[in-house]
Scaffold this motif. Structure first.
Motif: not given
Lengths: 241, 298
Positions: B174, B126-127, B109, B113, B101, B103, A99-102, B83, B115, A104, B178
């Motif tokens: 993080r 990452f973004g 959260f 969460t 979802p 960017p 979900e976090a990746a989504q 989500l 990585f 982002l 974005n």
């Protein structure tokens, strides 16, 4: 004897390698996408219950005598279990990471490549260690089909002559090989996955030592790039694009 | 609290605060929620988590959503982030309906969460990397965001080496990397100890002051809500409905000393009344009465 030993190792590793090449991608696909799970898993479950040795005559008929049917038997014995185990490991990945990746901005393909695969690697590695142990069982059966070969042939022949003093060392050799290999792989876990927080100080120290030259090179390159960037800001950036 | 203290009404705003709110109302609407509803199918039947929730958030506003547990705050923010899909109504970000979802809406959260296989810097990269930026430019951007949350020394550390507060700062960096239009935060400080939580609230206000970002903050902590927000959306439970949209009369910039000032206390008391109406207090449990019966203990 060294020759037989090498031959046995070759069969088990080739069989396991093929199983990995087919089993891991399939397992990950089944774990991530419901579609593939419904497509493959019933078949896999079906074949899984057929004992691999039942295929032996067929394999020899198709692949002829030699190493090929033996490798194929190790492959068949391992690959179906592997698909199921890998798909289960994949499903155990923390869904909130996805979900976090989504949020982002990751698209499905990026999620598989950048989140699912790196996320399951440490557990996948441990799965493979266990499955490699199973592969040794199939090796013994594989070496009895077609033209007998490797360590098992020796055990079989000597056993028939009741030379048990020659049989036991070979059995112990197989046990020691498996044990040493597993211990080595377990130790390598800490080196491959330092972030999994299970690595001891020794393996972490080795990683630091081994990566030292690369880190120096990366640092120098970074400084040069930063310097070049600040020197000729506009023209350089345009050229880069 | 001194019972003799004459509290002003929570609606009494000083001229500066009133002027601030009238400016706020003139700013463009970033996030608009219209008639949002969400029903869940359960073995015991259909459960309505959210019912006809409508509100709008203006640019650069910090809005808190508060309500008793089970009022659907988390469901609400998950729908806003895309989500989950709503059963009714729609969510608009800059006039564009939210379909999944993306960017343009960042999310922090409660469970961090991060990585775990990426270092702090790589997590923040990452973004931008997903958006197709080169590793070099993404790294430069990531450095700036990490600097903003004050973790430059830890950019090469892995998440398991960080404390809870630090992890959550990385998660904020993080999400901000974005450059989203709205940042949703789902009880981000809920898992932290009280002291770290206070620090993080001040950090968040600092970041919010320096970055052009609209924040929707979910919490169940009254003090946190009043301390942080411009306006507080108070939700009812079962089904989740908007009870009131409270304008917080506490002037900005906020500081911890304001917790004891009249506007803060009045607002806090008002929302406390909504969430725990008089006459509905929990009954004392027998275990508690036993402890109280000993005069020395009291």
């Amino acid at each position: 004897m060294g020759d037989r030993y090498r031959k046995s190792l070759r069969v088990i590793f080739m069989g396991f390698l093929w199983a990995c090449l087919i089993g891991i991608p399939l397992g990950i696909l089944c774990g991530v996408f419901d579609f593939f799970s419904k497509l493959f898993e019933p078949f896999v479950d079906f074949f899984r219950y057929m004992p691999a040795p039942t295929f032996s005559t067929l394999l020899v008929a198709v692949l002829l005598a030699g190493d090929a049917p033996k490798i194929a038997l190790v492959f068949i014995g391992t690959v179906f279990q592997m698909v199921l185990v890998v798909s289960k490991t994949t499903r155990l990945l923390d869904p909130s990471l996805l979900e976090a990746a989504q949020t982002l901005g990751a698209k499905p393909r990026q999620m598989v490549a950048r989140v699912v695969i790196p996320g399951i690697l440490p557990n996948l590695y441990n799965d493979l260690r266990i499955l490699l142990g199973w592969a040794w069982t199939w090796l013994v059966i594989a070496e009895l089909i077609g033209v007998k070969s490797g360590l098992t042939e020796f055990i079989e022949t000597q056993g028939r002559f009741r030379n048990f003093d020659r049989v036991y060392p070979i059995i112990i050799l197989i046990g020691v090989t498996g044990f040493v290999m597993d211990q080595m792989l377990s130790w390598l876990h800490g080196i491959f996955f330092p972030w999994a927080a299970r690595s001891g100080p020794l393996s972490r120290g080795i990683v630091t030592l081994l990566s030292f030259p690369f880190r120096v090179i990366a640092n120098v390159a970074r400084q040069r790039m930063a310097a070049a960037d600040s020197l000729s800001s506009s023209s350089n950036r345009n050229a880069n694009r | 609290m001194n019972p003799q203290l004459e509290l002003p009404g929570y609606r009494d705003q000083s001229p500066e605060v009133a002027a601030r709110f009238s400016r706020l109302r003139e700013r463009p609407v970033v996030l608009e929620v219209r008639g949002l509803g969400k029903k869940f199918e359960t073995p015991r039947g259909l459960i309505t988590a959210l019912d006809d929730v409508s509100f709008s958030v203006h640019k650069r506003e910090l809005m808190c959503v508060i309500g008793p547990s089970g009022c659907g705050k988390s469901t609400l923010v998950r729908i806003l982030a895309g989500l989950e899909t709503p059963s009714a109504g729609e969510v608009l970000v800059h006039g564009q309906p939210v379909l999944g979802p993306g960017p343009d809406r960042g999310m922090v959260f409660q469970g961090y969460t991060l990585f775990p296989w990426l270092s702090v810097k790589e997590n923040v990269m990452f973004g931008p990397r997903m958006a197709g930026k080169s590793a070099f430019s993404a790294e430069g951007e990531a450095r700036e965001w990490i600097d903003l949350v004050g973790l430059s020394k830890f950019e090469n550390a892995y998440p398991h080496q960080l404390s809870g507060g630090m992890k959550q700062r990385v998660a904020i960096a993080r999400a901000l990397a974005n450059q989203p239009r709205v940042l949703f935060m789902d009880e981000p400080f809920g898992a932290l100890d009280a002291q770290t939580r206070c620090q993080m609230q001040s950090y968040l206000l600092d970041i919010w002051r320096n970055v052009d970002i609209t924040i929707v903050f979910i919490t169940h902590d009254l003090d946190e809500a009043v301390f942080l927000s411009d306006r507080i959306l108070v939700l009812d439970a079962n089904p989740g409905r908007v009870h009131e949209l409270v304008e917080v009369p506490v002037p900005r910039p906020r500081s911890e000393a304001q917790i004891f000032e009249a506007p803060f206390v009045a607002t806090r008391k008002h929302i406390d009344r909504i969430m725990h109406p008089p006459g509905q207090e929990q009954k004392e449990t027998p275990v508690m009465r036993l402890a109280v019966a000993d005069p020395d203990v009291v």
